[in-house]
Design a protein around this motif. Structure first.
Motif, PDB file in Angstrom:
ATOM      1  N   TYR A  56       0.822  -1.491   0.152  1.00 35.73           N
ATOM      2  CA  TYR A  56       0.325  -0.141   0.549  1.00 35.73           C
ATOM      3  C   TYR A  56       0.876   1.312  -0.378  1.00 35.73           C
ATOM      4  O   TYR A  56       1.765   1.169   0.602  1.00 35.73           O
ATOM      5  CB  TYR A  56      -0.662   0.288   1.611  1.00 35.73           C
ATOM      6  N   GLU A  57       0.717   2.378  -0.887  1.00 27.16           N
ATOM      7  CA  GLU A  57       1.154   3.817  -0.556  1.00 27.16           C
ATOM      8  C   GLU A  57       0.511   4.544  -0.409  1.00 27.16           C
ATOM      9  O   GLU A  57      -1.202   4.348  -1.075  1.00 27.16           O
ATOM     10  CB  GLU A  57       1.800   3.276  -2.714  1.00 27.16           C
ATOM     11  N   LYS A 148      -4.302   0.133  -2.336  1.00 26.39           N
ATOM     12  CA  LYS A 148      -3.185  -0.763  -2.404  1.00 26.39           C
ATOM     13  C   LYS A 148      -2.935  -0.265  -3.768  1.00 26.39           C
ATOM     14  O   LYS A 148      -3.413   0.137  -5.013  1.00 26.39           O
ATOM     15  CB  LYS A 148      -4.856  -2.052  -2.534  1.00 26.39           C
ATOM     16  N   THR A 149      -1.041  -0.985  -4.121  1.00 27.64           N
ATOM     17  CA  THR A 149      -0.332  -1.193  -4.991  1.00 27.64           C
ATOM     18  C   THR A 149      -1.038  -2.436  -6.407  1.00 27.64           C
ATOM     19  O   THR A 149      -1.351  -3.725  -5.201  1.00 27.64           O
ATOM     20  CB  THR A 149       0.655  -0.619  -5.022  1.00 27.64           C
ATOM     21  N   LYS A 150      -0.692  -2.680  -7.293  1.00 22.42           N
ATOM     22  CA  LYS A 150      -1.032  -3.515  -8.093  1.00 22.42           C
ATOM     23  C   LYS A 150       0.648  -4.365  -8.124  1.00 22.42           C
ATOM     24  O   LYS A 150       1.420  -3.994  -8.540  1.00 22.42           O
ATOM     25  CB  LYS A 150      -1.622  -3.543  -9.589  1.00 22.42           C
TER      26      LYS A 150
END
Length: 150
Positions: A56-57, A148-150
């Protein structure tokens, strides 16, 4: 005289037994509602209903810098990695440790030496909470989200 004593004892017995049944029934109702609540908590919460593990960012507000860029990685084994970059100051902190879920299964507590965090797990995002586990309110409340990042 004996009849009035007997009548008093009998009346007391009836009153006491009715009160006991009421207390027992109330206790049964409380116990069954607690069991239902516990079952719901175990069946449907963020911990067991969402795909929460991952990275997560987001950039959170900062009092004396341009913002704090957070990267948080949650692992299914109970460990996490966190990186905080203070924008405009070229300061970066990294830490790893363990997290624990609260009783509801919706909030994580990150045990970090750098910056302990309380996070509400939502669909594809983490909401940063205050240290008491309360949602941040005010004009900047939407800035306390890690996506959330992929």
């Amino acid at each position: 005289m004996k009849k009035s004593i007997f009548a008093s004892i009998f009346a007391s017995f009836i009153i006491f037994s009715c009160q006991s049944k009421g207390v027992q029934q109330e206790q049964k109702n409380t116990d069954s509602s607690t069991e239902i609540t516990e079952a719901v908590k175990k069946e449907h919460n963020s911990m067991n209903s969402l795909d929460w593990a991952g990275k997560y960012e987001g950039t959170l507000p900062c009092a004396d810098c341009e913002g704090i860029k957070y990267i948080v990685e949650l692992k299914k084994d109970g460990n996490f990695f966190i990186e905080q970059e203070y924008l405009g100051k070229e300061t970066v902190y990294q830490d790893e440790g363990f997290y624990k879920w609260d009783a509801s299964g919706n909030v994580l507590h990150l045990n970090s030496n750098v910056s302990p965090l309380v996070l509400k797990v939502e669909e594809n995002r983490l909401k940063v909470l205050d240290q008491q586990g309360e949602e941040i309110i005010g004009n900047l409340k939407d800035k306390y989200i890690l996506k959330k990042t992929k």
